[in-house]
Design a protein around this motif. Structure first.
Motif, PDB file in Angstrom:
ATOM      1  N   LEU A 123      37.485  26.924  52.701  1.00  0.00           N
ATOM      2  CA  LEU A 123      36.103  26.995  53.144  1.00  0.00           C
ATOM      3  C   LEU A 123      35.767  28.400  53.640  1.00  0.00           C
ATOM      4  N   TYR A 124      34.565  28.853  53.345  1.00  0.00           N
ATOM      5  CA  TYR A 124      34.008  30.119  53.838  1.00  0.00           C
ATOM      6  C   TYR A 124      34.752  31.355  53.336  1.00  0.00           C
ATOM      7  N   ASP A 125      35.411  31.264  52.197  1.00  0.00           N
ATOM      8  CA  ASP A 125      36.131  32.417  51.664  1.00  0.00           C
ATOM      9  C   ASP A 125      35.187  33.594  51.424  1.00  0.00           C
ATOM     10  N   ASP A 126      33.956  33.320  50.998  1.00  0.00           N
ATOM     11  CA  ASP A 126      32.997  34.402  50.775  1.00  0.00           C
ATOM     12  C   ASP A 126      32.704  35.159  52.072  1.00  0.00           C
ATOM     13  N   GLU A 127      32.598  34.439  53.175  1.00  0.00           N
ATOM     14  CA  GLU A 127      32.358  35.093  54.457  1.00  0.00           C
ATOM     15  C   GLU A 127      33.563  35.930  54.869  1.00  0.00           C
ATOM     16  N   HIS A 128      34.766  35.387  54.673  1.00  0.00           N
ATOM     17  CA  HIS A 128      35.973  36.130  55.039  1.00  0.00           C
ATOM     18  C   HIS A 128      36.092  37.409  54.220  1.00  0.00           C
ATOM     19  N   SER A 129      35.783  37.332  52.936  1.00  0.00           N
ATOM     20  CA  SER A 129      35.824  38.517  52.071  1.00  0.00           C
ATOM     21  C   SER A 129      34.813  39.564  52.531  1.00  0.00           C
ATOM     22  N   THR A 130      33.641  39.115  52.938  1.00  0.00           N
ATOM     23  CA  THR A 130      32.607  40.037  53.427  1.00  0.00           C
ATOM     24  C   THR A 130      33.057  40.732  54.704  1.00  0.00           C
ATOM     25  N   TYR A 131      33.621  39.965  55.649  1.00  0.00           N
ATOM     26  CA  TYR A 131      34.099  40.572  56.898  1.00  0.00           C
ATOM     27  C   TYR A 131      35.199  41.592  56.612  1.00  0.00           C
ATOM     28  N   LYS A 132      36.097  41.256  55.709  1.00  0.00           N
ATOM     29  CA  LYS A 132      37.198  42.162  55.365  1.00  0.00           C
ATOM     30  C   LYS A 132      36.654  43.448  54.746  1.00  0.00           C
ATOM     31  N   ALA A 133      35.655  43.326  53.888  1.00  0.00           N
ATOM     32  CA  ALA A 133      35.060  44.506  53.250  1.00  0.00           C
ATOM     33  C   ALA A 133      34.310  45.382  54.256  1.00  0.00           C
ATOM     34  N   LYS A 134      33.574  44.750  55.163  1.00  0.00           N
ATOM     35  CA  LYS A 134      32.775  45.504  56.128  1.00  0.00           C
ATOM     36  C   LYS A 134      33.579  46.021  57.319  1.00  0.00           C
ATOM     37  N   TYR A 135      34.641  45.309  57.684  1.00  0.00           N
ATOM     38  CA  TYR A 135      35.436  45.653  58.873  1.00  0.00           C
ATOM     39  C   TYR A 135      36.930  45.646  58.530  1.00  0.00           C
ATOM     40  N   PRO A 136      37.359  46.506  57.601  1.00  0.00           N
ATOM     41  CA  PRO A 136      38.747  46.445  57.124  1.00  0.00           C
ATOM     42  C   PRO A 136      39.802  46.741  58.191  1.00  0.00           C
ATOM     43  N   ASP A 137      39.424  47.469  59.224  1.00  0.00           N
ATOM     44  CA  ASP A 137      40.387  47.779  60.285  1.00  0.00           C
ATOM     45  C   ASP A 137      40.376  46.753  61.401  1.00  0.00           C
ATOM     46  N   GLN A 138      39.436  45.815  61.338  1.00  0.00           N
ATOM     47  CA  GLN A 138      39.310  44.843  62.421  1.00  0.00           C
ATOM     48  C   GLN A 138      39.521  43.397  61.994  1.00  0.00           C
ATOM     49  N   PHE A 139      39.434  43.102  60.698  1.00  0.00           N
ATOM     50  CA  PHE A 139      39.581  41.717  60.268  1.00  0.00           C
ATOM     51  C   PHE A 139      40.663  41.592  59.217  1.00  0.00           C
ATOM     52  N   ARG A 140      41.535  40.626  59.449  1.00  0.00           N
ATOM     53  CA  ARG A 140      42.602  40.277  58.501  1.00  0.00           C
ATOM     54  C   ARG A 140      42.568  38.767  58.317  1.00  0.00           C
ATOM     55  N   TYR A 141      42.954  38.332  57.133  1.00  0.00           N
ATOM     56  CA  TYR A 141      43.098  36.890  56.928  1.00  0.00           C
ATOM     57  C   TYR A 141      44.195  36.618  55.924  1.00  0.00           C
ATOM     58  N   ASP A 142      44.894  35.514  56.168  1.00  0.00           N
ATOM     59  CA  ASP A 142      45.953  35.043  55.285  1.00  0.00           C
ATOM     60  C   ASP A 142      45.737  33.562  55.058  1.00  0.00           C
ATOM     61  N   TYR A 143      45.860  33.174  53.794  1.00  0.00           N
ATOM     62  CA  TYR A 143      45.747  31.767  53.428  1.00  0.00           C
ATOM     63  C   TYR A 143      47.099  31.220  53.038  1.00  0.00           C
ATOM     64  N   ALA A 144      47.351  29.980  53.391  1.00  0.00           N
ATOM     65  CA  ALA A 144      48.527  29.254  52.942  1.00  0.00           C
ATOM     66  C   ALA A 144      48.033  28.026  52.192  1.00  0.00           C
ATOM     67  N   VAL A 145      48.307  27.979  50.903  1.00  0.00           N
ATOM     68  CA  VAL A 145      47.887  26.846  50.086  1.00  0.00           C
ATOM     69  C   VAL A 145      49.128  26.046  49.747  1.00  0.00           C
ATOM     70  N   SER A 146      49.184  24.807  50.230  1.00  0.00           N
ATOM     71  CA  SER A 146      50.365  23.983  49.978  1.00  0.00           C
ATOM     72  C   SER A 146      50.037  23.005  48.910  1.00  0.00           C
TER      73      SER A 146
END
Length: 146
Positions: A123-146
């Protein structure tokens, strides 16, 4: 109805596993050991018009740090992403998290770990990608798909 949680013949820690009894829809696995999720199954087994008692956390269980330079690590699975989304929107999107000049009040690092059973459940992958693009030094995310 919400997605019904049923796990069959697995090994679980801190979960009740035992003899299965059919639910309201008649689904049952009488010869298996079954774990059924507590909340989703309770809701699915209710009837229209049943009373529902809702309570929630009280006090200060889930507040962001007051220090704008604090680093924040968030862990979420499935719909548990909802409170983390609110935090991320405050930190990187909403006007409430912005200074009068448009810069963000938050100066730390926010790192989101999200686990889901299927990639389509991210959920909300588009938002996470946007935050990462706009704030690359402040936002990180990791997904675990089981």
């Amino acid at each position: 109805c919400v997605k019904r949680v049923v796990e069959v013949d697995g090994q679980y820690a801190n979960r009740e596993v035992g003899e299965d009894k059919p639910d309201k829809a008649g689904t049952g696995f009488p010869d298996k050991k079954v774990y059924r999720g507590v909340c989703s199954n309770h809701i699915c087994d209710m009837s229209v018009g049943d009373d529902v008692m809702i309570t929630g956390p009280t006090g200060a269980e889930m507040l962001l740090p007051e220090d704008p330079e604090a680093n924040i690590i968030m862990l979420a699975t499935g719909t548990g992403i909802a409170p983390m989304r609110s935090y991320l929107r405050l930190l990187f999107h909403d006007n409430a998290g912005a200074n009068s000049d448009g810069s963000r009040k938050f100066k730390g690092i926010a790192w989101l770990f999200m686990g889901v059973p299927y990639s389509k459940s991210l959920l909300y992958d588009d938002e996470h990608s946007t935050y990462k693009a706009k704030y690359p030094d402040q936002f990180r995310y990791d997904y675990a798909v089981s």
